[in-house]
Enzyme design. Structure first.
Site, PDB file in Angstrom:
ATOM      1  N   CYS A  32      34.001  42.049 -12.208  1.00 11.79           N
ATOM      2  CA  CYS A  32      33.971  42.185 -13.744  1.00 11.79           C
ATOM      3  C   CYS A  32      32.994  41.472 -14.497  1.00 11.79           C
ATOM      4  O   CYS A  32      32.985  40.114 -14.409  1.00 11.79           O
ATOM      5  CB  CYS A  32      35.514  41.852 -14.393  1.00 11.79           C
ATOM      6  SG  CYS A  32      35.483  42.056 -16.132  1.00 11.79           S
ATOM      7  N   CYS A  35      34.257  39.584 -17.337  1.00  7.82           N
ATOM      8  CA  CYS A  35      35.058  38.372 -16.814  1.00  7.82           C
ATOM      9  C   CYS A  35      34.074  37.102 -16.406  1.00  7.82           C
ATOM     10  O   CYS A  35      34.162  36.078 -16.598  1.00  7.82           O
ATOM     11  CB  CYS A  35      35.941  38.667 -15.476  1.00  7.82           C
ATOM     12  SG  CYS A  35      36.980  39.828 -15.756  1.00  7.82           S
TER      13      CYS A  35
END
Length: 109
Positions: A32, A35
C-alpha cells in the site's frame, strides 16, 4: 526506548487489547503506497511515545481475517486503544499532529 513499532499477530493484538494498556496499532499492507507514506510518522511516534505506550503494526496481507475482526475497510487504518477498547480510528494518512493529539488524550504530554 523502542525506536521502531512492534509487529503483531492477531493473537498478539488480542492480548494487547485485553491488557488494557494504551496502544496505537496501524493496520497496513506492505504494498500500500499510502501505508508506505505513513511509515515515517509511525516510526517517529514509536521513537517519541514508545516509552509511554505501545506502538505496533499488523500486516493485513499476512492476517486478512484481522481486517474483518477489527472492521478495517482500507489501509492504512490506525486504531488507538485504551482500557480494552478502541477509542479512536484514523483512516488514511493523517498529519502527524492528529496521531499525537490522540496519544496525548491517553497519556498526556
Amino acid at each position: 526506548m523502542p525506536s521502531h513499532p512492534t509487529f503483531l499477530s492477531p493473537t498478539d493484538l488480542n492480548r494487547l487489547v485485553s491488557s488494557g494498556q494504551p496502544a496505537l496499532v496501524e493496520f497496513y499492507s506492505p504494498t500500500c503506497s499510502h501505508c508506505q507514506a505513513l511509515e515515517p510518522t509511525i516510526e517517529a511516534l514509536a521513537r517519541e511515545w514508545g516509552e509511554r505506550l505501545t506502538i505496533s503494526q499488523l500486516d493485513l496481507s499476512e492476517h486478512p481475517k484481522a481486517a474483518r475482526e477489527w472492521q478495517v475497510m482500507g489501509t492504512p487504518t490506525v486504531l488507538v486503544f485504551d482500557k480494552g477498547a478502541a477509542v479512536a480510528r484514523l483512516t488514511g494518512v493523517q498529519p502527524k499532529r492528529q496521531y499525537v493529539s490522540e496519544l496525548q488524550k491517553l497519556v498526556g504530554d
